[in-house]
Design an enzyme around this catalytic site. Structure first.
Site: not given
Ligand code: PMP
Length: 360
Positions: A102, A172, A196
């Site tokens: 991520w 994040d 989450k």
């Molecule tokens: N950052 C992290 C740490 C994540 O776990 C996720 C989704 N699993 C995201 C970003 C992306 O999130 P979204 O799909 O809401 O854009």
């Protein structure tokens, strides 16, 4: 009806009382004879609800008064672009620490708008470690330093707040926010997708320090311009009202649970139980450095991957769902967010022991 234990990484399990309340209120919210989805975001009722949910979030996290709280559409991925577009002037450098995919994706997105310096990267250990902050190569005048306190796929979590440069910290927190108390004052900006630990997909919570507002580039779309959104109470456009509503219910539920101190104790205990079971077994393994094992996402592999299919099928039959690991790492992953009751971990551990007895 029987609810299963849902170990999904997201969209993830929600607290049952939240779902029940949403069901009760679905056809008639606040005596209006309409669902919350059918009410104007500019109605007195929704504005009051939005203000109350923000106040409850502020109380839970102890958010200082010089921080703004925004509820923005687009999820965490849009924040990958929003952070540089808001905080990094044209031609500036931004620092990224990569401890999983991520963070890597966030850095790739930022590279569209700024010069990205990778200050540290643990890919060489397959993201099973956190590089010692003393070794981070930060730039002299970075607009911010971005990191991912919890990497959802590999299950690597910072159990400390890094303090390595004068640049504002950008985090994040999608898969760890609200899992324990947090010192917001150490950050420039925090963001998290909702699906989450906050609520339903479709919204991201952004917590940004006042002095970082008003730096957005001219080309920054209004809907992601932190100043524009702060000045309009996140209602410059129509926000995802239903997701916002669910978030508000979750904040109330968290307060009823005793707040983030209580959640932190519970989450630590839940994770410790599962790691102890993995470490004590001959069949299961978790490769992450014990110093940075995640409380929220616990990946584990089976000694013989040929048993994966049987494990997943039998687990599902036993009421334990969504344990398949991310395709990047394979094996299993159990996500243990706030709404996963301790009984869910007990049931999983019991199932794992039984499976090992039968197949080990
Ligand atoms: N950052 C992290 C740490 C994540 O776990 C996720 C989704 N699993 C995201 C970003 C992306 O999130 P979204 O799909 O809401 O854009």
């Amino acid at each position: 009806m029987s609810r299963i234990y849902n170990f999904s990484a997201g969209p993830a399990v929600l607290p049952e009382p939240v779902l029940e309340r949403a069901r009760e209120e679905l056809l008639d919210w606040q005596g209006l004879g309409m669902s919350v989805m059918e009410v104007s975001h500019r109605s007195a009722e929704f504005i009051e609800y939005a203000e109350r949910s923000e106040a409850n979030l502020r109380a839970l996290l102890g958010i200082p008064s010089d921080y703004r709280v925004l509820f923005l559409a687009g999820g965490a991925t849009l924040q990958f672009a929003s952070v540089p577009l808001n905080l990094a002037a044209e031609g500036t450098t931004v620092d990224y620490v990569l401890t999983g995919s991520w963070g890597k994706k966030a850095a790739e997105e930022a590279a569209r708008y700024a010069t990205v310096n990778i200050a540290a990267d643990s890919e060489a250990t397959r993201y099973t470690t956190i590089p010692d902050p003393d070794s981070w190569q930060v730039s002299k005048d970075a607009a911010f330093l971005h990191y991912t306190p919890n990497e959802t796929i590999v299950g690597v979590e910072f159990h400390f707040i890094p303090e390595v440069s004068a640049a504002p910290l950008a985090a994040d927190m999608s898969s760890t926010i609200l899992s324990r108390p947090l010192d917001v004052s150490r950050y420039g900006v925090i963001y998290a997708g909702a699906q989450k630990n906050i609520g339903a997909a479709g919204i991201a919570v952004v917590i940004v320090r006042d002095d970082l507002l008003g730096r957005a580039r001219r080309i920054t779309p209004g809907v992601i311009d932190y100043k524009v959104m702060a000045e309009s109470d996140s209602m410059w456009n129509t926000p995802p009202t239903f997701s916002w509503y669910i978030s508000g219910l979750v904040f109330e539920w968290l307060a009823e649970q005793g707040g983030l101190e209580a959640m932190g104790r519970r989450n630590q205990r839940k994770a410790a139980k599962l790691y102890a079971a993995i470490d004590a077994s001959e069949m299961y393994a978790n490769p992450v450095d014990p110093a940075c094992r995640s409380w929220m996402n616990v990946p584990f592999t089976l000694r013989d991957p040929k048993l994966d299919k049987a494990f997943l099928a039998e687990a599902r039959a036993a009421g334990l769902a969504n344990l398949k690991g991310h395709r990047l790492v394979g094996g299993m992953r159990a996500s243990l967010y706030n709404a996963m009751p301790e009984a869910g971990i007990d049931a999983l551990v019991e199932f794992m022991r039984d499976f090992e007895r039968r197949y080990g």
